[in-house]
Design a protein around this motif. Structure first.
Motif, PDB file in Angstrom:
ATOM      1  N   ALA A 164      -2.259  10.139  15.217  1.00 32.43           N
ATOM      2  CA  ALA A 164      -3.046  10.815  14.182  1.00 32.43           C
ATOM      3  C   ALA A 164      -2.167  11.243  13.019  1.00 32.43           C
ATOM      4  O   ALA A 164      -2.543  11.090  11.848  1.00 32.43           O
ATOM      5  N   TYR A 165      -0.983  11.779  13.311  1.00 29.45           N
ATOM      6  CA  TYR A 165      -0.077  12.211  12.245  1.00 29.45           C
ATOM      7  C   TYR A 165       0.623  11.022  11.593  1.00 29.45           C
ATOM      8  O   TYR A 165       0.840  11.003  10.376  1.00 29.45           O
ATOM      9  N   ALA A 166       0.984  10.029  12.416  1.00 21.73           N
ATOM     10  CA  ALA A 166       1.656   8.852  11.856  1.00 21.73           C
ATOM     11  C   ALA A 166       0.741   8.090  10.918  1.00 21.73           C
ATOM     12  O   ALA A 166       1.212   7.457   9.958  1.00 21.73           O
ATOM     13  N   SER A 167      -0.559   8.117  11.155  1.00 20.18           N
ATOM     14  CA  SER A 167      -1.484   7.383  10.283  1.00 20.18           C
ATOM     15  C   SER A 167      -1.445   7.919   8.853  1.00 20.18           C
ATOM     16  O   SER A 167      -1.478   7.145   7.891  1.00 20.18           O
ATOM     17  N   GLU A 168      -1.331   9.229   8.710  1.00 24.09           N
ATOM     18  CA  GLU A 168      -1.259   9.799   7.366  1.00 24.09           C
ATOM     19  C   GLU A 168       0.079   9.496   6.707  1.00 24.09           C
ATOM     20  O   GLU A 168       0.158   9.288   5.492  1.00 24.09           O
ATOM     21  N   VAL A 169       1.154   9.454   7.502  1.00 25.98           N
ATOM     22  CA  VAL A 169       2.465   9.096   6.953  1.00 25.98           C
ATOM     23  C   VAL A 169       2.451   7.656   6.464  1.00 25.98           C
ATOM     24  O   VAL A 169       2.916   7.354   5.356  1.00 25.98           O
ATOM     25  N   VAL A 170       1.902   6.760   7.269  1.00 21.11           N
ATOM     26  CA  VAL A 170       1.855   5.346   6.889  1.00 21.11           C
ATOM     27  C   VAL A 170       0.923   5.145   5.697  1.00 21.11           C
ATOM     28  O   VAL A 170       1.233   4.390   4.766  1.00 21.11           O
ATOM     29  N   ARG A 171      -0.210   5.804   5.716  1.00 19.96           N
ATOM     30  CA  ARG A 171      -1.155   5.654   4.594  1.00 19.96           C
ATOM     31  C   ARG A 171      -0.545   6.149   3.293  1.00 19.96           C
ATOM     32  O   ARG A 171      -0.681   5.514   2.237  1.00 19.96           O
ATOM     33  N   GLY A 172       0.168   7.276   3.342  1.00 19.94           N
ATOM     34  CA  GLY A 172       0.838   7.771   2.144  1.00 19.94           C
ATOM     35  C   GLY A 172       1.907   6.816   1.652  1.00 19.94           C
ATOM     36  O   GLY A 172       2.082   6.622   0.449  1.00 19.94           O
ATOM     37  N   GLY A 173       2.644   6.189   2.596  1.00 18.99           N
ATOM     38  CA  GLY A 173       3.661   5.225   2.196  1.00 18.99           C
ATOM     39  C   GLY A 173       3.063   3.990   1.549  1.00 18.99           C
ATOM     40  O   GLY A 173       3.600   3.469   0.560  1.00 18.99           O
ATOM     41  N   ILE A 174       1.953   3.507   2.093  1.00 19.33           N
ATOM     42  CA  ILE A 174       1.295   2.331   1.501  1.00 19.33           C
ATOM     43  C   ILE A 174       0.756   2.653   0.115  1.00 19.33           C
ATOM     44  O   ILE A 174       0.879   1.851  -0.824  1.00 19.33           O
ATOM     45  N   LEU A 175       0.176   3.830  -0.046  1.00 22.92           N
ATOM     46  CA  LEU A 175      -0.357   4.214  -1.355  1.00 22.92           C
ATOM     47  C   LEU A 175       0.749   4.441  -2.383  1.00 22.92           C
ATOM     48  O   LEU A 175       0.488   4.390  -3.587  1.00 22.92           O
ATOM     49  N   SER A 176       1.983   4.698  -1.909  1.00 26.47           N
ATOM     50  CA  SER A 176       3.086   4.922  -2.855  1.00 26.47           C
ATOM     51  C   SER A 176       3.592   3.626  -3.485  1.00 26.47           C
ATOM     52  O   SER A 176       4.311   3.676  -4.478  1.00 26.47           O
ATOM     53  N   VAL A 177       3.243   2.478  -2.914  1.00 29.60           N
ATOM     54  CA  VAL A 177       3.660   1.199  -3.482  1.00 29.60           C
ATOM     55  C   VAL A 177       2.886   0.957  -4.771  1.00 29.60           C
ATOM     56  O   VAL A 177       1.670   1.162  -4.829  1.00 29.60           O
ATOM     57  N   ASP A 178       3.603   0.544  -5.805  1.00 28.49           N
ATOM     58  CA  ASP A 178       2.975   0.333  -7.102  1.00 28.49           C
ATOM     59  C   ASP A 178       1.839  -0.679  -7.002  1.00 28.49           C
ATOM     60  O   ASP A 178       1.947  -1.698  -6.316  1.00 28.49           O
ATOM     61  N   GLN A 179       0.747  -0.383  -7.699  1.00 30.11           N
ATOM     62  CA  GLN A 179      -0.417  -1.264  -7.646  1.00 30.11           C
ATOM     63  C   GLN A 179      -0.104  -2.653  -8.189  1.00 30.11           C
ATOM     64  O   GLN A 179      -0.718  -3.644  -7.777  1.00 30.11           O
ATOM     65  N   GLY A 180       0.878  -2.734  -9.073  1.00 33.52           N
ATOM     66  CA  GLY A 180       1.248  -4.037  -9.613  1.00 33.52           C
ATOM     67  C   GLY A 180       1.788  -4.975  -8.552  1.00 33.52           C
ATOM     68  O   GLY A 180       1.649  -6.208  -8.677  1.00 33.52           O
ATOM     69  N   GLN A 181       2.402  -4.423  -7.493  1.00 35.71           N
ATOM     70  CA  GLN A 181       2.887  -5.261  -6.402  1.00 35.71           C
ATOM     71  C   GLN A 181       1.726  -5.919  -5.667  1.00 35.71           C
ATOM     72  O   GLN A 181       1.787  -7.104  -5.308  1.00 35.71           O
ATOM     73  N   HIS A 182       0.648  -5.156  -5.444  1.00 32.96           N
ATOM     74  CA  HIS A 182      -0.539  -5.731  -4.812  1.00 32.96           C
ATOM     75  C   HIS A 182      -1.143  -6.822  -5.695  1.00 32.96           C
ATOM     76  O   HIS A 182      -1.530  -7.893  -5.202  1.00 32.96           O
TER      77      HIS A 182
END
Length: 326
Positions: free
Chosen positions: A179-197
C-alpha cells in the motif's frame, strides 16, 4: 581643488593608492573568519563527548553482558529470521506496489477504484491489527477454495497448513508494504517528464517496452530514496511479528529478557545495535543505487566514501604545503 583665472573650478584627482608590490601568485589568501561556527562546533563536540563518556562508564548498561549476548546463537537465529522476513516482504511489497501504482494510473475505472481502495484500507489499518487478523484467519476460514463464483470449488487448501508463522508474517508485512510502496512508485512515475512519454509513443514503441526501458528507469531516481525509507521502516516493523509467535530478532530479545530479567537492558542494546547495523547497510546500498541511476542525469557522479577520503587527504596535504611555504 583650485580656481584658475576666469572663475572655472577644476578638480585635481587624488594620487593613486599604494598597491602591493607582490604579484598575485605570491599573495596569501586569508580565509573568512567564522567564530560562530567554531563555537557551535566546540559545544557539539563537548555534548557528544559527554554522551559517549556516559555510555561507556555507566554500569547500568552492563557492557560485559552486552558482549556476551551480542553473538549468541539465539540472537543470530532471530536475526536470520528478521532478514528472511524483511527480504521476502520487501520484494513482494515492491511488486505489489508496482501493480497497484499501474492500476491507479490505468485508464480502467475498475482498476483505479480497486487500487485506490486497497491503498486506502491498508494505510488506515495498523500493521499489528493486520498481523493478528491473519494469525487468527483460520478461525474464520478453515479452508480456502478456488473455483467458480457461487459455484463448485475446483481446488481446496487447508488454511491451517498454509498459514505458518513465517507465512503469516510475510503476507501481513507484504500487504501493508504494498500500500505504501504503490504511492512511492506512482509518485516516481509521475515525476518523469511528460515529454518522455510522448517521445516514446511517437517512436511507436509498445506500452510495456516504454514502461520497462524508458519510464521506469527514470522514475527509479525518485523512487529509490523514498522506498529505502519504507524499507528501513519495514526492518523495524518486523519487530511486530513477535505477536504472531515468530521469534525474530526482537522476539528473541524479548524471550531472553523474560528468562534473564537482569539482562533486559543489555539485551535491548543488542537489538538496537543490530538494527543500526541493518539500517546502515541499507543506507550504503541506497547510495550506490542512487549513484548508478544518476548516470546521464548529472554531469559528475557523486563521489564514493573512498573518493571523498582521498580528496580530503589531498586537500590536507596541499594546505600543509602552502603553510610550510609561507
Amino acid at each position: 581643488m583650485t580656481e584658475p583665472p576666469g572663475g572655472a573650478v577644476s578638480v585635481t584627482a587624488p594620487p593613486p593608492a599604494d598597491t602591493s608590490s607582490k604579484p598575485l601568485s605570491a599573495q596569501r589568501v586569508v580565509p573568512l573568519r567564522r567564530p560562530g561556527r567554531w563555537i557551535v562546533t566546540a559545544v557539539v563536540l563537548v555534548v557528544v563527548a559527554q554522551i559517549a563518556h556516559g555510555l561507556a562508564t555507566n554500569p547500568f548498561y552492563q557492557w560485559d553482558r552486552f558482549r556476551y549476548w551480542f553473538l549468541r546463537p539465539t540472537i543470530l537465529d532471530g536475526l536470520l529470521i528478521t532478514l528472511q522476513v524483511t527480504a521476502l516482504s520487501a520484494v513482494l511489497g515492491l511488486l505489489g506496489g508496482i501493480l497497484l501504482a499501474l492500476g491507479r494510473l490505468s485508464g480502467s475505472p475498475v482498476l483505479r477504484a480497486v487500487s485506490w481502495t486497497y491503498t486506502w484500507l491498508f494505510r488506515s489499518v495498523p500493521l499489528i491489527v493486520v498481523l493478528i487478523f491473519l494469525y487468527n484467519f483460520s478461525a474464520l476460514y478453515r479452508t480456502v477454495s478456488l473455483g467458480v463464483p457461487f459455484g463448485p470449488a475446483l481446488v481446496t487448501f487447508d488454511e491451517s497448513r498454509l498459514a505458518t508463522d513465517l507465512a503469516v508474517a510475510v503476507v501481513g508485512l507484504s500487504l501493508n508494504e504494498a500500500a505504501y510502496a504503490s504511492e512511492v512508485v506512482r509518485g516516481g512515475i509521475l515525476s518523469v517528464d511528460q515529454g518522455q512519454h510522448e517521445a516514446a509513443a511517437a517512436l511507436g514503441l509498445p506500452k510495456g517496452y516504454q514502461f520497462t526501458r524508458i519510464v521506469f528507469p527514470q522514475a527509479l531516481r525518485s523512487i529509490t530514496p523514498n522506498y529505502v525509507n519504507q524499507l528501513i521502516g519495514l526492518i523495524k516493523g518486523t519487530s511486530l511479528v513477535f505477536y504472531v509467535s515468530l521469534l525474530d530478532l526482537f522476539g528473541s530479545v524479548q524471550a531472553m529478557g523474560s528468562t534473564y530479567p537482569g539482562d533486559i537492558v543489555p539485551l535491548l542494546l543488542v537489538a538496537t545495535v543490530w538494527y543500526l547495523i541493518l539500517t546502515s547497510a541499507v543506507s550504503v546500498a541506497q547510495f550506490y543505487v542512487e549513484r548508478y541511476f544518476a548516470r546521464g542525469a548529472t554531469r559528475t557522479l557523486p563521489p564514493t566514501p573512498v573518493q571523498r577520503a582521498r580528496s580530503g587527504l589531498a586537500e590536507l596535504r596541499a594546505r600543509l604545503r602552502r603553510e610550510a611555504a609561507v
